[in-house]
Design a protein around this motif. Structure first.
Motif, PDB file in Angstrom:
ATOM      1  N   TRP A   1       0.982  -1.348   0.093  1.00 33.69           N
ATOM      2  CA  TRP A   1      -0.426  -0.250  -0.150  1.00 33.69           C
ATOM      3  C   TRP A   1       0.992   1.060   0.254  1.00 33.69           C
ATOM      4  N   ARG A   2       1.952   1.237   0.794  1.00 25.64           N
ATOM      5  CA  ARG A   2       2.683   2.488   1.532  1.00 25.64           C
ATOM      6  C   ARG A   2       3.069   2.625  -0.672  1.00 25.64           C
ATOM      7  N   PRO A   3       4.220   2.610  -1.182  1.00 24.16           N
ATOM      8  CA  PRO A   3       4.475   3.197  -2.524  1.00 24.16           C
ATOM      9  C   PRO A   3       2.939   2.780  -3.124  1.00 24.16           C
ATOM     10  N   THR A   4       2.218   2.630  -3.027  1.00 24.46           N
ATOM     11  CA  THR A   4       0.417   2.443  -3.965  1.00 24.46           C
ATOM     12  C   THR A   4       0.451   4.015  -3.926  1.00 24.46           C
ATOM     13  N   LEU A   5      -0.256   4.039  -2.485  1.00 23.74           N
ATOM     14  CA  LEU A   5      -0.195   6.027  -2.403  1.00 23.74           C
ATOM     15  C   LEU A   5       0.420   6.746  -2.529  1.00 23.74           C
ATOM     16  N   GLU A   6       1.897   6.501  -2.628  1.00 20.85           N
ATOM     17  CA  GLU A   6       2.835   7.305  -2.657  1.00 20.85           C
ATOM     18  C   GLU A   6       2.645   7.874  -4.011  1.00 20.85           C
ATOM     19  N   MET A   7       2.830   7.481  -4.816  1.00 18.91           N
ATOM     20  CA  MET A   7       2.937   6.663  -6.519  1.00 18.91           C
ATOM     21  C   MET A   7       1.557   7.493  -6.748  1.00 18.91           C
ATOM     22  N   SER A   8       0.746   7.087  -6.699  1.00 21.48           N
ATOM     23  CA  SER A   8      -0.943   7.595  -6.901  1.00 21.48           C
ATOM     24  C   SER A   8      -1.307   9.105  -6.026  1.00 21.48           C
ATOM     25  N   GLY A   9      -0.897   8.957  -5.036  1.00 27.93           N
ATOM     26  CA  GLY A   9      -1.057  10.431  -4.260  1.00 27.93           C
ATOM     27  C   GLY A   9      -0.739  11.371  -5.145  1.00 27.93           C
ATOM     28  N   ALA A  10       1.204  11.106  -5.554  1.00 27.37           N
ATOM     29  CA  ALA A  10       1.342  12.854  -6.107  1.00 27.37           C
ATOM     30  C   ALA A  10       1.082  13.023  -6.649  1.00 27.37           C
ATOM     31  N   THR A  11       0.345  12.450  -7.912  1.00 25.86           N
ATOM     32  CA  THR A  11      -0.329  13.171  -9.007  1.00 25.86           C
ATOM     33  C   THR A  11      -1.444  13.298  -8.514  1.00 25.86           C
ATOM     34  N   LEU A  12      -2.410  13.004  -7.505  1.00 26.88           N
ATOM     35  CA  LEU A  12      -3.306  13.317  -6.900  1.00 26.88           C
ATOM     36  C   LEU A  12      -3.250  14.973  -6.037  1.00 26.88           C
ATOM     37  N   VAL A  13      -1.535  15.173  -4.819  1.00 27.26           N
ATOM     38  CA  VAL A  13      -0.686  16.184  -4.513  1.00 27.26           C
ATOM     39  C   VAL A  13      -1.167  17.216  -5.863  1.00 27.26           C
ATOM     40  N   VAL A  14      -0.182  17.001  -7.388  1.00 26.47           N
ATOM     41  CA  VAL A  14      -0.327  18.239  -7.952  1.00 26.47           C
ATOM     42  C   VAL A  14      -1.188  18.262  -8.510  1.00 26.47           C
ATOM     43  N   GLY A  15      -2.290  17.793  -8.867  1.00 24.47           N
ATOM     44  CA  GLY A  15      -4.236  18.464  -8.919  1.00 24.47           C
ATOM     45  C   GLY A  15      -4.729  18.812  -7.792  1.00 24.47           C
ATOM     46  N   VAL A  16      -4.166  18.983  -6.294  1.00 21.04           N
ATOM     47  CA  VAL A  16      -5.423  19.581  -5.387  1.00 21.04           C
ATOM     48  C   VAL A  16      -4.104  21.123  -5.476  1.00 21.04           C
ATOM     49  N   LEU A  17      -2.909  20.987  -5.788  1.00 19.79           N
ATOM     50  CA  LEU A  17      -2.194  21.809  -5.493  1.00 19.79           C
ATOM     51  C   LEU A  17      -1.771  22.891  -6.850  1.00 19.79           C
ATOM     52  N   LEU A  18      -2.334  22.508  -8.371  1.00 14.79           N
ATOM     53  CA  LEU A  18      -2.839  23.433  -9.594  1.00 14.79           C
ATOM     54  C   LEU A  18      -4.039  24.251  -8.517  1.00 14.79           C
ATOM     55  N   ILE A  19      -5.071  22.917  -8.333  1.00 18.64           N
ATOM     56  CA  ILE A  19      -6.255  24.223  -7.945  1.00 18.64           C
ATOM     57  C   ILE A  19      -6.152  25.539  -7.298  1.00 18.64           C
ATOM     58  N   VAL A  20      -5.142  24.776  -6.169  1.00 18.58           N
ATOM     59  CA  VAL A  20      -5.141  26.279  -4.983  1.00 18.58           C
ATOM     60  C   VAL A  20      -4.087  27.690  -5.808  1.00 18.58           C
ATOM     61  N   ALA A  21      -3.316  26.709  -6.604  1.00 20.72           N
ATOM     62  CA  ALA A  21      -2.484  28.382  -7.380  1.00 20.72           C
ATOM     63  C   ALA A  21      -3.774  28.985  -8.304  1.00 20.72           C
ATOM     64  N   TYR A  22      -4.455  27.815  -8.579  1.00 21.96           N
ATOM     65  CA  TYR A  22      -5.518  28.773  -9.410  1.00 21.96           C
ATOM     66  C   TYR A  22      -6.645  29.915  -8.537  1.00 21.96           C
ATOM     67  N   TRP A  23      -7.295  29.126  -7.822  1.00 20.38           N
ATOM     68  CA  TRP A  23      -7.775  29.903  -7.100  1.00 20.38           C
ATOM     69  C   TRP A  23      -7.292  30.935  -6.643  1.00 20.38           C
ATOM     70  N   VAL A  24      -6.019  31.029  -6.091  1.00 17.78           N
ATOM     71  CA  VAL A  24      -4.908  32.397  -5.768  1.00 17.78           C
ATOM     72  C   VAL A  24      -4.312  32.943  -6.773  1.00 17.78           C
ATOM     73  N   GLY A  25      -4.485  32.955  -8.192  1.00 21.63           N
ATOM     74  CA  GLY A  25      -3.949  33.923  -9.304  1.00 21.63           C
ATOM     75  C   GLY A  25      -2.603  33.142  -9.840  1.00 21.63           C
ATOM     76  N   ILE A  26      -2.235  31.816  -9.068  1.00 24.02           N
ATOM     77  CA  ILE A  26      -0.934  31.932 -10.206  1.00 24.02           C
ATOM     78  C   ILE A  26      -1.216  31.137 -11.305  1.00 24.02           C
ATOM     79  N   VAL A  27      -2.287  30.493 -11.253  1.00 25.14           N
ATOM     80  CA  VAL A  27      -2.041  29.362 -12.344  1.00 25.14           C
ATOM     81  C   VAL A  27      -2.884  29.834 -13.228  1.00 25.14           C
ATOM     82  N   SER A  28      -3.406  30.213 -14.521  1.00 28.26           N
ATOM     83  CA  SER A  28      -4.216  30.829 -15.317  1.00 28.26           C
ATOM     84  C   SER A  28      -5.253  29.614 -15.053  1.00 28.26           C
TER      85      SER A  28
END
Length: 159
Positions: free
Chosen positions: A94-121
């Motif tokens: 489970w650990r490597p599975t969650l690390e790898m799949s979670g990394a892509t999910l975290v990128v999406g969440v960070l991009l959404i936050v960056a969009y909301w604060v005006g960093i990403v168009s």
């Protein structure tokens, strides 16, 4: 044939064996990387066609334009879920599975936050998610090179 000393026993080792010790793990790593990229991309395409196609049939053919943050989250999930399912199917813990799949999910969440604060168009939000998915996965894999290269046991069902 050139010889090198192998270890503390000072036994001569053919140079070919030394090359194989490096080439085999690198080859396994690259094969695993190719497999994961294929699973992630093909799975995301299939899920996205189902989800966005279904939403279009319900009357929202322009969901990505109307709700870019939600669409980015959906794409992040669509990239992560097939990867996690395949890794578990292949016997990964489970650990490597969650690390790898979670990394892509975290990128999406960070991009959404960056969009909301005006960093990403809005226009670059989905594109960035797709462009960063593989590099983030590669970074996670490189951090655990021994695991993904076969130098450490990586499947739960391995002896």
């Amino acid at each position: 044939m050139s010889l090198r000393t192998a270890d503390s026993r000072h036994e001569p080792v053919p140079a070919r064996t030394t090359v194989a010790r490096v080439a085999r793990p690198a080859g396994r790593f690259l094969a695993h990387l190719a497999e994961m990229c294929a699973v992630m991309c093909l799975g995301a395409i299939a899920l996205s066609l189902l989800i966005f196609g279904g939403v279009a049939l319900l009357g929202y053919p322009d969901l990505a334009d109307r709700l870019p943050a939600l669409s980015t989250l959906v794409i992040a999930i669509n990239l992560s879920v097939p990867m996690a399912v395949w890794m578990r199917y292949r016997g990964m813990d489970w650990r490597p599975t969650l690390e790898m799949s979670g990394a892509t999910l975290v990128v999406g969440v960070l991009l959404i936050v960056a969009y909301w604060v005006g960093i990403v168009s809005e226009s670059s939000l989905l594109g960035l998610q797709l462009q960063l998915a593989c590099p983030v996965m590669i970074a996670v894999m490189l951090l655990r090179f021994r695991l993904y290269s076969g130098l450490a046991g990586h499947h739960a069902h391995d002896p």
